[in-house]
Design a protein around this motif. Structure first.
Motif, mmCIF file in Angstrom:
data_model
loop_
_atom_site.group_PDB
_atom_site.id
_atom_site.type_symbol
_atom_site.label_atom_id
_atom_site.label_comp_id
_atom_site.label_asym_id
_atom_site.label_seq_id
_atom_site.Cartn_x
_atom_site.Cartn_y
_atom_site.Cartn_z
ATOM 1 N N SER A 58 0.828 -1.205 0.000
ATOM 2 C CA SER A 58 0.000 0.000 0.000
ATOM 3 C C SER A 58 0.867 1.262 0.000
ATOM 4 O O SER A 58 0.585 2.222 -0.720
ATOM 5 N N LEU A 59 1.925 1.258 0.789
ATOM 6 C CA LEU A 59 2.834 2.402 0.811
ATOM 7 C C LEU A 59 3.529 2.579 -0.535
ATOM 8 O O LEU A 59 3.680 3.704 -1.022
ATOM 9 N N TYR A 60 3.957 1.471 -1.143
ATOM 10 C CA TYR A 60 4.565 1.571 -2.475
ATOM 11 C C TYR A 60 3.562 2.124 -3.484
ATOM 12 O O TYR A 60 3.906 2.955 -4.331
ATOM 13 N N GLN A 61 2.309 1.677 -3.395
ATOM 14 C CA GLN A 61 1.296 2.180 -4.317
ATOM 15 C C GLN A 61 1.105 3.691 -4.146
ATOM 16 O O GLN A 61 0.987 4.420 -5.121
ATOM 17 N N ASN A 62 1.075 4.143 -2.899
ATOM 18 C CA ASN A 62 0.945 5.578 -2.648
ATOM 19 C C ASN A 62 2.134 6.336 -3.218
ATOM 20 O O ASN A 62 1.966 7.407 -3.811
ATOM 21 N N ALA A 63 3.315 5.788 -3.059
ATOM 22 C CA ALA A 63 4.510 6.436 -3.600
ATOM 23 C C ALA A 63 4.434 6.516 -5.122
ATOM 24 O O ALA A 63 4.803 7.541 -5.719
ATOM 25 N N ILE A 64 3.933 5.456 -5.741
ATOM 26 C CA ILE A 64 3.800 5.457 -7.203
ATOM 27 C C ILE A 64 2.805 6.535 -7.638
ATOM 28 O O ILE A 64 3.070 7.309 -8.560
ATOM 29 N N GLU A 79 10.728 4.644 -9.814
ATOM 30 C CA GLU A 79 11.250 3.327 -10.177
ATOM 31 C C GLU A 79 11.481 2.460 -8.947
ATOM 32 O O GLU A 79 11.207 1.256 -8.966
ATOM 33 N N ALA A 80 11.982 3.072 -7.864
ATOM 34 C CA ALA A 80 12.189 2.310 -6.624
ATOM 35 C C ALA A 80 10.857 1.805 -6.075
ATOM 36 O O ALA A 80 10.752 0.654 -5.618
ATOM 37 N N ALA A 81 9.837 2.655 -6.114
ATOM 38 C CA ALA A 81 8.518 2.243 -5.622
ATOM 39 C C ALA A 81 7.933 1.141 -6.506
ATOM 40 O O ALA A 81 7.340 0.183 -6.001
ATOM 41 N N GLU A 82 8.097 1.258 -7.822
ATOM 42 C CA GLU A 82 7.591 0.235 -8.732
ATOM 43 C C GLU A 82 8.293 -1.098 -8.491
ATOM 44 O O GLU A 82 7.656 -2.153 -8.470
ATOM 45 N N MET A 83 9.613 -1.050 -8.312
ATOM 46 C CA MET A 83 10.358 -2.284 -8.033
ATOM 47 C C MET A 83 9.911 -2.889 -6.708
ATOM 48 O O MET A 83 9.746 -4.109 -6.595
ATOM 49 N N GLY A 84 9.699 -2.049 -5.702
ATOM 50 C CA GLY A 84 9.256 -2.543 -4.399
ATOM 51 C C GLY A 84 7.887 -3.185 -4.466
ATOM 52 O O GLY A 84 7.678 -4.286 -3.950
ATOM 53 N N LEU A 85 6.945 -2.500 -5.117
ATOM 54 C CA LEU A 85 5.593 -3.052 -5.249
ATOM 55 C C LEU A 85 5.619 -4.360 -6.022
ATOM 56 O O LEU A 85 5.015 -5.352 -5.608
ATOM 57 N N ALA A 109 -1.111 -10.719 -9.390
ATOM 58 C CA ALA A 109 -0.336 -10.198 -10.523
ATOM 59 C C ALA A 109 -1.119 -9.102 -11.248
ATOM 60 O O ALA A 109 -0.550 -8.069 -11.625
ATOM 61 N N GLU A 110 -2.415 -9.317 -11.424
ATOM 62 C CA GLU A 110 -3.257 -8.301 -12.073
ATOM 63 C C GLU A 110 -3.277 -7.009 -11.267
ATOM 64 O O GLU A 110 -3.319 -5.918 -11.837
ATOM 65 N N SER A 111 -3.250 -7.131 -9.938
ATOM 66 C CA SER A 111 -3.270 -5.921 -9.107
ATOM 67 C C SER A 111 -2.013 -5.082 -9.318
ATOM 68 O O SER A 111 -2.052 -3.856 -9.197
ATOM 69 N N ILE A 112 -0.908 -5.720 -9.647
ATOM 70 C CA ILE A 112 0.327 -4.973 -9.932
ATOM 71 C C ILE A 112 0.145 -4.184 -11.227
ATOM 72 O O ILE A 112 0.566 -3.024 -11.327
ATOM 73 N N LEU A 113 -0.502 -4.809 -12.205
ATOM 74 C CA LEU A 113 -0.655 -4.165 -13.510
ATOM 75 C C LEU A 113 -1.536 -2.923 -13.457
ATOM 76 O O LEU A 113 -1.469 -2.088 -14.355
ATOM 77 N N THR A 114 -2.353 -2.777 -12.424
ATOM 78 C CA THR A 114 -3.146 -1.551 -12.309
ATOM 79 C C THR A 114 -2.242 -0.357 -12.036
ATOM 80 O O THR A 114 -2.545 0.759 -12.464
ATOM 81 N N ASP A 115 -1.135 -0.580 -11.329
ATOM 82 C CA ASP A 115 -0.201 0.510 -11.021
ATOM 83 C C ASP A 115 0.982 0.557 -11.982
ATOM 84 O O ASP A 115 1.539 1.612 -12.235
ATOM 85 N N ILE A 116 1.380 -0.605 -12.487
ATOM 86 C CA ILE A 116 2.539 -0.688 -13.381
ATOM 87 C C ILE A 116 2.103 -1.497 -14.601
ATOM 88 O O ILE A 116 2.359 -2.693 -14.697
ATOM 89 N N PRO A 117 1.429 -0.851 -15.559
ATOM 90 C CA PRO A 117 0.792 -1.586 -16.645
ATOM 91 C C PRO A 117 1.734 -2.338 -17.590
ATOM 92 O O PRO A 117 1.307 -3.282 -18.231
ATOM 93 N N ASN A 118 2.978 -1.977 -17.664
ATOM 94 C CA ASN A 118 3.878 -2.622 -18.627
ATOM 95 C C ASN A 118 5.015 -3.367 -17.952
ATOM 96 O O ASN A 118 6.124 -3.407 -18.477
#
Length: 187
Positions: A58-64, A79-85, A109-118
């Motif tokens: 959740s914190l990584y998502q907020n950072a993103i 990028e650090a937040a994306e890698m962490g999430l 895995a799908e939940s990651i793609l909502t924040d990091i689509p590629n």
């Protein structure tokens, strides 16, 4: 000396130019503060990663989300937040996969793609999860079959117990009770 030169330059600027410069300076300060907030979120998420992965994610998502607002200046933090999430959520997805919870792993895995689509790591995991699920289905019975096997084993154990009891009662000379047990086996 530099301060006096800056004052003179400011005095020579028009009021509109002074206002634009002041707004630009305020924006730079706001961006620096936002970058500090993102850095703190990432640091906190890193500390929570092992003990509370959901809170860390959740914190990584907020950072993103915050980072995307100031993406051009906050690329490193983003990028650090994306890698962490991605790391936290893929770890959770792999754990679900090991427990043969393939649908849950896919949902994570799908939940990651909502924040990091590629995210190539997520796409690779999804393909691997699909192969693991297909392989599992080939080598393991369906839930219905597993339940039926369990029922049959319980029935077999129950019959074995009835036969054992009937044999024991017959040996003791209680032929009536033994006969009742044998009838239960046949039924």
């Amino acid at each position: 000396e530099q301060e006096s030169a800056r004052r003179k330059a400011t005095q020579q600027k028009s009021p509109i130019e002074q206002m634009v410069e002041k707004l630009a300076q305020q924006e730079r300060i706001k961006r620096r503060e936002t970058r500090l907030v993102i850095s703190n979120l990432i640091r906190q998420a890193g500390l929570l990663a092992e003990d509370d992965p959901d809170q860390a994610a959740s914190l990584y998502q907020n950072a993103i989300r915050i980072g995307r607002e100031i993406e051009s200046e906050a690329r490193t933090e983003l990028e650090a937040a994306e890698m962490g999430l991605t790391g936290i959520r893929l770890q959770q997805a792999r754990a679900a996969q090991k427990q043969h919870q393939f649908l849950r792993a896919s949902a994570i895995a799908e939940s990651i793609l909502t924040d990091i689509p590629n995210s190539p790591d997520v796409f690779a995991f999804k393909r691997q999860n699909e192969r693991a699920q297909a392989s599992y289905k080939k080598t393991h019975p369906s839930a219905e079959a597993s339940y039926r096997v369990k029922e049959l084993r319980e029935r077999r154990d129950f019959i074995a117990k009835l036969l054992h009891d009937a044999k024991f009662l017959y040996q003791l000379g209680d032929h009536g009770q033994a006969q009742n047990k044998f009838r239960q086996v046949i039924a």
